[in-house]
Design a protein around this motif. Structure first.
Motif, PDB file in Angstrom:
ATOM      1  N   THR A  16      59.205  56.964  82.862  1.00 44.48           N
ATOM      2  CA  THR A  16      57.887  57.197  82.279  1.00 44.48           C
ATOM      3  C   THR A  16      56.928  57.580  83.399  1.00 44.48           C
ATOM      4  O   THR A  16      56.912  56.931  84.446  1.00 44.48           O
ATOM      5  N   LEU A  17      56.157  58.627  83.169  1.00 44.31           N
ATOM      6  CA  LEU A  17      55.164  59.057  84.153  1.00 44.31           C
ATOM      7  C   LEU A  17      53.856  59.326  83.428  1.00 44.31           C
ATOM      8  O   LEU A  17      53.810  60.129  82.489  1.00 44.31           O
ATOM      9  N   LEU A  18      52.786  58.634  83.837  1.00 44.46           N
ATOM     10  CA  LEU A  18      51.462  58.786  83.241  1.00 44.46           C
ATOM     11  C   LEU A  18      50.492  59.281  84.304  1.00 44.46           C
ATOM     12  O   LEU A  18      50.515  58.806  85.441  1.00 44.46           O
ATOM     13  N   VAL A  19      49.627  60.222  83.908  1.00 43.91           N
ATOM     14  CA  VAL A  19      48.640  60.783  84.830  1.00 43.91           C
ATOM     15  C   VAL A  19      47.282  60.790  84.135  1.00 43.91           C
ATOM     16  O   VAL A  19      47.147  61.332  83.026  1.00 43.91           O
ATOM     17  N   GLY A  20      46.275  60.212  84.786  1.00 47.88           N
ATOM     18  CA  GLY A  20      44.918  60.209  84.249  1.00 47.88           C
ATOM     19  C   GLY A  20      43.988  60.962  85.175  1.00 47.88           C
ATOM     20  O   GLY A  20      43.713  60.520  86.285  1.00 47.88           O
ATOM     21  N   SER A  21      43.525  62.134  84.716  1.00 55.65           N
ATOM     22  CA  SER A  21      42.677  62.969  85.569  1.00 55.65           C
ATOM     23  C   SER A  21      41.899  63.941  84.698  1.00 55.65           C
ATOM     24  O   SER A  21      42.343  64.311  83.601  1.00 55.65           O
ATOM     25  N   ASN A  22      40.741  64.372  85.189  1.00 55.00           N
ATOM     26  CA  ASN A  22      40.004  65.436  84.504  1.00 55.00           C
ATOM     27  C   ASN A  22      40.656  66.792  84.706  1.00 55.00           C
ATOM     28  O   ASN A  22      40.398  67.734  83.965  1.00 55.00           O
ATOM     29  N   MET A  23      41.480  66.900  85.719  1.00 55.48           N
ATOM     30  CA  MET A  23      42.222  68.134  85.947  1.00 55.48           C
ATOM     31  C   MET A  23      43.399  68.191  84.982  1.00 55.48           C
ATOM     32  O   MET A  23      44.169  67.244  84.873  1.00 55.48           O
ATOM     33  N   PRO A  24      43.548  69.299  84.235  1.00 55.06           N
ATOM     34  CA  PRO A  24      44.639  69.364  83.254  1.00 55.06           C
ATOM     35  C   PRO A  24      46.010  69.388  83.916  1.00 55.06           C
ATOM     36  O   PRO A  24      46.216  70.043  84.937  1.00 55.06           O
ATOM     37  N   VAL A  25      46.932  68.630  83.332  1.00 55.33           N
ATOM     38  CA  VAL A  25      48.322  68.591  83.775  1.00 55.33           C
ATOM     39  C   VAL A  25      49.188  68.795  82.536  1.00 55.33           C
ATOM     40  O   VAL A  25      48.965  68.148  81.513  1.00 55.33           O
ATOM     41  N   ARG A  26      50.167  69.657  82.619  1.00 56.68           N
ATOM     42  CA  ARG A  26      51.026  69.932  81.465  1.00 56.68           C
ATOM     43  C   ARG A  26      52.123  68.884  81.362  1.00 56.68           C
ATOM     44  O   ARG A  26      52.808  68.571  82.344  1.00 56.68           O
ATOM     45  N   ALA A  27      52.289  68.368  80.163  1.00 61.79           N
ATOM     46  CA  ALA A  27      53.312  67.345  79.938  1.00 61.79           C
ATOM     47  C   ALA A  27      54.710  67.885  80.222  1.00 61.79           C
ATOM     48  O   ALA A  27      55.574  67.156  80.728  1.00 61.79           O
ATOM     49  N   GLU A  28      54.957  69.167  79.906  1.00 58.70           N
ATOM     50  CA  GLU A  28      56.278  69.749  80.159  1.00 58.70           C
ATOM     51  C   GLU A  28      56.640  69.671  81.638  1.00 58.70           C
ATOM     52  O   GLU A  28      57.795  69.446  81.995  1.00 58.70           O
ATOM     53  N   HIS A  29      55.639  69.853  82.516  1.00 56.50           N
ATOM     54  CA  HIS A  29      55.903  69.780  83.948  1.00 56.50           C
ATOM     55  C   HIS A  29      56.242  68.354  84.367  1.00 56.50           C
ATOM     56  O   HIS A  29      57.071  68.139  85.257  1.00 56.50           O
TER      57      HIS A  29
END
Length: 486
Positions: free
Chosen positions: A364-377
């Motif tokens: 599981t990998l979670l990222v919290g940021s205002n910069m968009p990150v694609r879930a597919e990546h």
């Protein structure tokens, strides 16, 4: 449900017993043979002919059906009988009354069937609710829209009523003081399952999603209104299934804001998990296969500011370094006993993949940021951090590739978490230091009756500093709950 071939409009009415319950029960029966596409509000009106009886409650409904008009009428009459209506004098009180108003654009004039309904254009209690759901529908005989027909009649006796079953609410128990004065961190409902639509107008897809709703409870309140969580979702159900949301975390944010408003809460959280299909290509045979991954969207808001999380769950394979090291030592010993020199035994063992136990693992990998990150990546980052990725479809050469790769990259659960962080830092160097990250891995052990588990969360800047300091730990383990707590 498969596509229904015909569109019909019906009017439901009742003036005996619990009128709203009767109409809602009738709709349940109707769904056995038809798809309910639209329903109007409830409207109350005086009985026809000025008779001395209770007022009627009416609702118009659009249905889709495979039944022909006669079969549909017979079924509607069965519903009436099933709900206790008996043959009685004209305009007598009744627990349910169902009129077939229109069926496609057919005109039928037979002794037992008359379509369109012969008196629908004269009745306000029919036209007003029908206008709500089909204002531009054209009457096939009069060649006028329902809205135009409604404007020609006196509708003063027809009034809209709230859709709610009557009961005596003497006090708001949830809003009252708790019996034990202990505050709770968050309260809500979990495991709501719905279909959501993500993407853009040009490219969007439907997903089966699981949703959790939480409100941060005021210590002075006994509880939250649980039904309001579902109301938030149901109120947006058509919107989120028909109008796509760009990403899962944006949808979570929209829903969390609605929870804050409906519950009058200080803060709300919404967690969404959706199964997402991704096209894969096997490593050697290049066969295309579609596999499901879990996308995660989390949002927390106080009504003014929000924090969002994008994340994924992906499965892979891990192999045990400890058992592999023991197998390597044992193999060197056997080679030396067979007459090989110590150096030759060491060289042979270094060339041959050593056996070890392996297991499926979930990262599981979670990222919290205002910069968009694609879930597919993020899916690819999780897989690249395992001993090997896995595939649903594997030909023999692909199977060899996966097994060989996994045994060349033996990793503990702890190693996988560290690799996830390292890969994220390397692949997203422009992510801000204040970005929240959480990595988790659970290996479903093959030779033990327990699972191996590892997790770390924190701010990306601290993790970068640890990498620069070559392992000198910086104790800044910000938890998901802490980061979401605005």
């Amino acid at each position: 449900m498969k596509d229904q071939g015909h569109v019909a409009f019906i009017l439901l009415g009742a003036n005996l017993g619990d009128r709203q319950s009767n109409i809602l029960q009738a709709l349940q029966y109707i769904q056995v043979r038809a798809n309910i596409a639209k329903v109007s509000s409830f409207y109350e009106t005086e009985p026809l002919e000025g008779s001395d009886q209770p007022e009627y409650l009416n609702m118009a409904c659009q249905i889709e059906t495979n039944d022909g008009p006669k079969e549909l009428l017979q079924f509607l009459k069965w519903v009436e009988r099933r709900m206790g209506r008996t043959v009685s004098e004209k305009y007598a009180p009744r627990p349910i009354d169902i009129d077939l108003l229109l069926y496609d654009d057919l005109i039928i004039r037979e002794s037992d069937l008359w379509i369109p309904h012969p008196r629908m254009h004269e009745r306000a209690f029919t036209l007003i609710p029908l206008t709500e759901i089909a204002h531009d529908l054209v009457h096939p005989v009069l060649n006028e829209t329902i809205e135009a027909l409604a404007k020609k009649i006196d509708a003063s006796t027809v009034k809209k009523v709230n859709r709610s079953l009557k009961f005596n609410l003497e006090r708001d128990i949830q809003g009252g003081q708790p019996s034990i004065n202990i505050g709770l961190s968050r309260v809500g409902i979990t495991n709501l399952n719905r279909v959501i639509r993500l993407g853009s107008e040009d490219k969007a897809a439907l997903f089966y999603a699981n949703l959790d709703f939480f409100a941060y409870l005021d210590p002075s309140k006994a509880g939250v209104h649980m039904s309001r969580f579902a109301d938030v979702l149901e109120g947006m159900l058509e919107e989120i299934s028909l109008e796509p949301t760009p990403d899962i975390e944006s949808l979570a944010d929209r829903l969390a804001l609605q929870v804050v408003q409906s519950q009058r809460a200080k803060k709300a959280e919404v967690h969404i998990k959706a199964r997402y299909p991704m096209e894969r290509v096997t490593p050697i045979s290049a066969k295309k296969t579609e596999e499901l991954f879990t996308f995660i969207g989390i949002a927390s808001t106080n009504g003014t500011t929000s924090r969002r999380i994008i994340g994924v769950e992906a499965e892979g394979m891990t192999t045990c370094p400890c058992a592999q090291d023991m197998m390597a030592a044992h193999s060197r010993m056997l080679l030396e006993e067979a007459g090989y020199s110590k150096d030759d035994a060491l060289k042979i063992v270094s060339l041959i993949p050593m056996a070890t136990h392996n297991q499926r693992a979930r990262g599981t990998l979670l990222v919290g940021s205002n910069m968009p990150v694609r879930a597919e990546h993020l899916v690819h980052i999780v897989e690249a951090s395992m001993s090997s990725e896995t595939y649903e479809l594997l030909k023999r050469p692909d199977e060899f590739f996966v097994v060989n790769k996994a045994h060349q990259n033996a990793r503990f659960a702890e190693d996988v978490v560290r690799h996830m962080f390292f890969n994220l830092v390397e692949i997203y160097p422009d992510l801000p230091d204040e970005t929240f990250v959480l990595a988790r891995e659970e290996s479903f052990e093959s030779i033990h009756q327990h699972n191996a588990f590892a997790e770390r969360s924190g701010l990306l800047g601290d993790l970068r500093a640890e990498l620069r300091n070559k392992g000198e730990a910086i104790q800044s383990n910000v938890t998901l709950e802490e980061w979401l707590n605005l």
